[in-house]
Write a protein that holds these residues in place. Structure first.
Motif, PDB file in Angstrom:
ATOM      1  N   MET A 495     -13.667  57.067  32.911  1.00 42.35           N
ATOM      2  CA  MET A 495     -15.093  57.388  32.843  1.00 42.35           C
ATOM      3  C   MET A 495     -15.324  58.890  33.059  1.00 42.35           C
ATOM      4  N   ASP A 496     -14.569  59.469  34.004  1.00 38.08           N
ATOM      5  CA  ASP A 496     -14.680  60.914  34.269  1.00 38.08           C
ATOM      6  C   ASP A 496     -14.299  61.717  33.023  1.00 38.08           C
ATOM      7  N   GLN A 497     -13.230  61.289  32.353  1.00 31.05           N
ATOM      8  CA  GLN A 497     -12.763  62.016  31.162  1.00 31.05           C
ATOM      9  C   GLN A 497     -13.787  61.931  30.029  1.00 31.05           C
ATOM     10  N   TYR A 498     -14.392  60.754  29.848  1.00 34.75           N
ATOM     11  CA  TYR A 498     -15.432  60.618  28.825  1.00 34.75           C
ATOM     12  C   TYR A 498     -16.635  61.512  29.153  1.00 34.75           C
ATOM     13  N   SER A 499     -16.951  61.601  30.432  1.00 36.60           N
ATOM     14  CA  SER A 499     -18.084  62.441  30.858  1.00 36.60           C
ATOM     15  C   SER A 499     -17.811  63.913  30.558  1.00 36.60           C
ATOM     16  N   ILE A 500     -16.563  64.347  30.837  1.00 42.64           N
ATOM     17  CA  ILE A 500     -16.191  65.736  30.554  1.00 42.64           C
ATOM     18  C   ILE A 500     -16.264  65.997  29.048  1.00 42.64           C
ATOM     19  N   ALA A 501     -15.755  65.030  28.264  1.00 39.47           N
ATOM     20  CA  ALA A 501     -15.779  65.182  26.802  1.00 39.47           C
ATOM     21  C   ALA A 501     -17.214  65.333  26.298  1.00 39.47           C
ATOM     22  N   LEU A 502     -18.121  64.520  26.834  1.00 37.24           N
ATOM     23  CA  LEU A 502     -19.518  64.585  26.400  1.00 37.24           C
ATOM     24  C   LEU A 502     -20.216  65.853  26.880  1.00 37.24           C
ATOM     25  N   SER A 503     -19.775  66.378  28.018  1.00 37.74           N
ATOM     26  CA  SER A 503     -20.348  67.646  28.492  1.00 37.74           C
ATOM     27  C   SER A 503     -19.945  68.798  27.562  1.00 37.74           C
ATOM     28  N   LEU A 504     -18.740  68.679  26.965  1.00 34.64           N
ATOM     29  CA  LEU A 504     -18.274  69.709  26.029  1.00 34.64           C
ATOM     30  C   LEU A 504     -18.906  69.538  24.653  1.00 34.64           C
ATOM     31  N   ASP A 505     -19.104  68.288  24.234  1.00 35.59           N
ATOM     32  CA  ASP A 505     -19.730  68.006  22.942  1.00 35.59           C
ATOM     33  C   ASP A 505     -20.615  66.769  23.072  1.00 35.59           C
ATOM     34  N   PRO A 506     -21.901  66.986  23.347  1.00 35.50           N
ATOM     35  CA  PRO A 506     -22.823  65.846  23.539  1.00 35.50           C
ATOM     36  C   PRO A 506     -22.943  64.951  22.304  1.00 35.50           C
ATOM     37  N   ASN A 507     -22.511  65.429  21.143  1.00 35.66           N
ATOM     38  CA  ASN A 507     -22.623  64.645  19.909  1.00 35.66           C
ATOM     39  C   ASN A 507     -21.363  63.855  19.588  1.00 35.66           C
ATOM     40  N   ASP A 508     -20.374  63.862  20.504  1.00 36.55           N
ATOM     41  CA  ASP A 508     -19.122  63.152  20.230  1.00 36.55           C
ATOM     42  C   ASP A 508     -19.348  61.648  20.378  1.00 36.55           C
ATOM     43  N   GLN A 509     -19.456  60.980  19.246  1.00 27.88           N
ATOM     44  CA  GLN A 509     -19.815  59.566  19.214  1.00 27.88           C
ATOM     45  C   GLN A 509     -18.740  58.683  19.851  1.00 27.88           C
ATOM     46  N   LYS A 510     -17.474  59.033  19.623  1.00 28.14           N
ATOM     47  CA  LYS A 510     -16.387  58.196  20.132  1.00 28.14           C
ATOM     48  C   LYS A 510     -16.343  58.194  21.664  1.00 28.14           C
ATOM     49  N   SER A 511     -16.610  59.349  22.276  1.00 32.22           N
ATOM     50  CA  SER A 511     -16.657  59.410  23.740  1.00 32.22           C
ATOM     51  C   SER A 511     -17.802  58.566  24.267  1.00 32.22           C
ATOM     52  N   LEU A 512     -18.937  58.633  23.583  1.00 34.91           N
ATOM     53  CA  LEU A 512     -20.103  57.851  23.981  1.00 34.91           C
ATOM     54  C   LEU A 512     -19.812  56.355  23.865  1.00 34.91           C
ATOM     55  N   GLU A 513     -19.152  55.975  22.772  1.00 34.98           N
ATOM     56  CA  GLU A 513     -18.796  54.568  22.582  1.00 34.98           C
ATOM     57  C   GLU A 513     -17.828  54.086  23.657  1.00 34.98           C
ATOM     58  N   GLY A 514     -16.846  54.937  24.018  1.00 31.73           N
ATOM     59  CA  GLY A 514     -15.885  54.584  25.058  1.00 31.73           C
ATOM     60  C   GLY A 514     -16.566  54.375  26.394  1.00 31.73           C
ATOM     61  N   MET A 515     -17.512  55.252  26.717  1.00 34.24           N
ATOM     62  CA  MET A 515     -18.244  55.148  27.975  1.00 34.24           C
ATOM     63  C   MET A 515     -19.119  53.895  27.997  1.00 34.24           C
ATOM     64  N   GLN A 516     -19.806  53.626  26.886  1.00 30.19           N
ATOM     65  CA  GLN A 516     -20.675  52.448  26.821  1.00 30.19           C
ATOM     66  C   GLN A 516     -19.866  51.156  26.925  1.00 30.19           C
ATOM     67  N   LYS A 517     -18.701  51.140  26.319  1.00 25.13           N
ATOM     68  CA  LYS A 517     -17.835  49.976  26.374  1.00 25.13           C
ATOM     69  C   LYS A 517     -17.395  49.697  27.807  1.00 25.13           C
ATOM     70  N   MET A 518     -17.064  50.756  28.540  1.00 24.59           N
ATOM     71  CA  MET A 518     -16.648  50.597  29.942  1.00 24.59           C
ATOM     72  C   MET A 518     -17.801  50.116  30.802  1.00 24.59           C
ATOM     73  N   GLU A 519     -18.990  50.647  30.549  1.00 26.46           N
ATOM     74  CA  GLU A 519     -20.152  50.237  31.330  1.00 26.46           C
ATOM     75  C   GLU A 519     -20.445  48.754  31.131  1.00 26.46           C
ATOM     76  N   LYS A 520     -20.246  48.259  29.918  1.00 27.14           N
ATOM     77  CA  LYS A 520     -20.451  46.837  29.640  1.00 27.14           C
ATOM     78  C   LYS A 520     -19.431  45.987  30.385  1.00 27.14           C
ATOM     79  N   GLU A 521     -18.183  46.451  30.396  1.00 29.16           N
ATOM     80  CA  GLU A 521     -17.122  45.703  31.059  1.00 29.16           C
ATOM     81  C   GLU A 521     -17.303  45.689  32.577  1.00 29.16           C
ATOM     82  N   GLU A 522     -17.890  46.783  33.115  1.00 30.84           N
ATOM     83  CA  GLU A 522     -18.108  46.866  34.555  1.00 30.84           C
ATOM     84  C   GLU A 522     -19.237  45.948  35.005  1.00 30.84           C
TER      85      GLU A 522
END
Length: 565
Positions: A495-522
């Protein structure tokens, strides 16, 4: 003072609109009464009128009037031969005031180049005897020959420019781009270097750009750095721009951006190279900076390709491919030799599924810049997109042999090898060699991680990515590390790595999808609620897509209007 002399004085004073009006009226008078002006006076009026049309960018009309002027001059010459000089002293000053026929032909060639009629421009300049060609005529001929692929004639014309003007640096670059040896070019300037103080840097400058045009980026960077460090050439914008471009070619985007920023600070009105700078910013996800750069460049000039390319990069990385296509085509209209514009339009065409058209643009980019790896990368991506793996492999091997075994060419060849199950092991070997040369080369790290993911060697992949991120921060690397951490159940750090990726590129769809997938699983208990939210968001996205389709249609219409499809 005659009326023609008044026209001549106004032309010399730069009063072009006044010249156009008066000369137009006088030419009409001459047409109605041929005896009103002498043949030499009519010739002058035609030339001055054509010059004023040229100044108003009415190139076809100007060519017409220049042609009439040359016909008049030809008739005048015949008359002079038939009627030898009577010794009248007044005839001598008049003949001296006549506009040069050579200059008229040069202006005609300029008109033809503006009308993109290069063959006509070459024909008119070829008609000038070699001994009468001025340096600017030889320079124009050299550039036209080069563009037409007549390399031998181009080399001859560039050498003639240097013979007359040994410090013509653009002619030197022209010769180097045509594979003339640096030592041979330097020998043509040695006398002037030795005779003028503080020109000792020129031989090093020639050596540096000889490396540039042979694709030896490392030695070119080192040589230009040695020049740039000299006190007399420190903070030179052209040298900084060349360094930025070389770092870009070498795949060192961080240093490339740094040098472009230094050049911009020294010259806020800099345009050259800003298309590459905008592309690099867009790749990093800094779309707001790209938009600001595009606006600033348009305020400087909208008659250069660079502002259109920068805006096109913003559209492309915003996934507005139709608009990017239009902007790329507009840039090519302004400068058909803009490599970055060709790459932008090619990439837009590829992403729109028009792969064969994209291939044409990437091939033209390769013709113009045979030492730029990104041109080959675009073409190979097209081959892979159309499942032409054999053609991609042949091209990658040719690049490897032509540009040498460096981290970039090794990675490009490995990329193609990864597409064929038979060559997976070869891909692994190539990537290991690339990472041995440059452990921080992002494209090699990404491809090696892709290979490790296929083999499910997640721990090795995590170690590889951590090592690559030790001295740099990149959105893609952080996102892939997040994916690998999820695979080994390290959810919090993922989750931390996805957050860093999105901070570098807020438009990175794959990072957003990875984060959303984890939030659903949690929070599985909230799955139903989130599905409802997703349904609502989905309907919103559908509306956006409809809007983008209408926008695409709008831009497509504009492309058709401008003849850019």
């Amino acid at each position: 003072m005659s009326v023609v002399e008044h026209v001549r004085e106004m032309a010399a004073a730069g009063l072009h609109s006044n010249v156009r009006l008066l000369s137009g009226l006088l030419l009409t008078m001459s047409g109605n009464n041929p005896e009103l002006f002498s043949p030499s006076q009519k010739y002058q009026l035609l030339v001055y009128h054509a010059d004023s049309l040229f100044h108003d960018k009415e190139y076809r009309n100007a060519v017409s009037k220049y042609t009439m002027a040359l016909q008049q001059k030809k008739a005048l010459s015949k008359t002079s031969k038939v009627r030898p000089s009577t010794g009248n002293a007044a005839s001598t000053p008049q003949s001296q005031c006549l506009p040069s026929e050579i200059e008229v032909k040069y202006k005609m060639a300029e008109c033809y180049t503006m009308l993109k009629q290069d063959k006509d421009a070459i024909a008119i300049l070829d008609g000038i005897p070699s001994r009468q060609r001025t340096p600017k005529i030889n320079m124009m001929l050299a550039n036209l020959y080069k563009k037409a692929g007549q390399e031998r004639s181009s080399v001859t014309s560039y050498k003639e420019v240097l013979r007359q003007c040994p410090l013509a640096l653009d002619a030197i670059l022209g010769l180097l781009s045509l594979s003339v040896k640096g030592a041979e070019v330097a020998s043509m300037t040695i006398n002037v270097i030795q005779s003028i103080p503080n020109l000792d840097w020129l031989s090093v400058w020639i050596k540096a750009y000889a490396f540039v045009h042979t694709g030896d980026n490392t030695r070119a960077i080192n040589t230009i750095c040695s020049l740039e460090k000299k006190s007399l050439l420190r903070d030179n914008v052209d040298l900084l721009g060349s360094l930025a471009d070389l770092y870009f070619r070498a795949g060192d985007n961080k240093n490339s951006i740094l040098k472009f920023e230094q050049a911009q600070m020294l010259d806020p009105y800099l345009i050259k190279g800003m298309d590459v700078y905008g592309y690099l910013l867009a790749r990093e996800g800094r779309l707001e900076d790209v938009e600001n750069l595009g606006c600033r460049l348009f305020n400087i000039s909208d008659q250069h390709a660079e502002p259109w390319v920068v805006s096109g990069c913003h559209s492309f990385y915003s996934k507005r491919y139709s608009r990017a296509l239009y902007l790329g085509a507009k840039a090519i209209q302004l400068n058909s030799n803009s490599v970055q514009a060709l790459l932008l339009k090619g990439a837009a065409l590829r992403n729109m599924g028009r792969v064969q058209e994209a291939i044409i643009h990437f091939r033209e980019a390769i013709r113009l810049a045979p030492c730029r790896l990104d041109c080959y990368e675009g073409l190979i991506e097209c081959y892979l997109a159309s499942n032409s793996i054999r053609e991609a492999m042949v091209m990658a091997n040719n690049v490897y042999k032509t540009l040498g075994a460096n981290a970039q060419t090794l990675t490009l060849l490995a990329t193609v090898c990864l597409e064929d199950p038979v060559t997976q092991e070869k891909a692994k070997t190539l990537l290991d060699k690339a990472l041995m040369q440059r452990p921080d080369y992002i494209k090699a790290v990404v491809k090696k991680a892709e290979l490790l993911s296929r083999e499910q060697k997640y721990e090795d992949g995590i170690a590889l990515l951590r090592n690559a991120l030790a001295n740099q921060s990149d959105c893609v690397l952080h996102r892939i590390l997040g994916d690998f951490l999820v695979a080994v159940n390290e959810y919090q750090e993922a989750m931390d790595q996805y957050s860093i990726a999105l901070s570098l590129d807020p438009n990175d769809q794959k990072s957003l999808e990875g984060m959303q997938k984890m939030e659903k699983e949690e929070s599985p208990t909230d799955a139903t609620q989130e599905e409802d939210v997703d349904d609502m968001e989905g309907s919103g996205e559908e509306g956006d897509l409809e809007g983008s389709d209408s926008e695409a249609a709008q831009w497509a219409d504009q492309e058709q209007w401008f003849g850019m499809q």
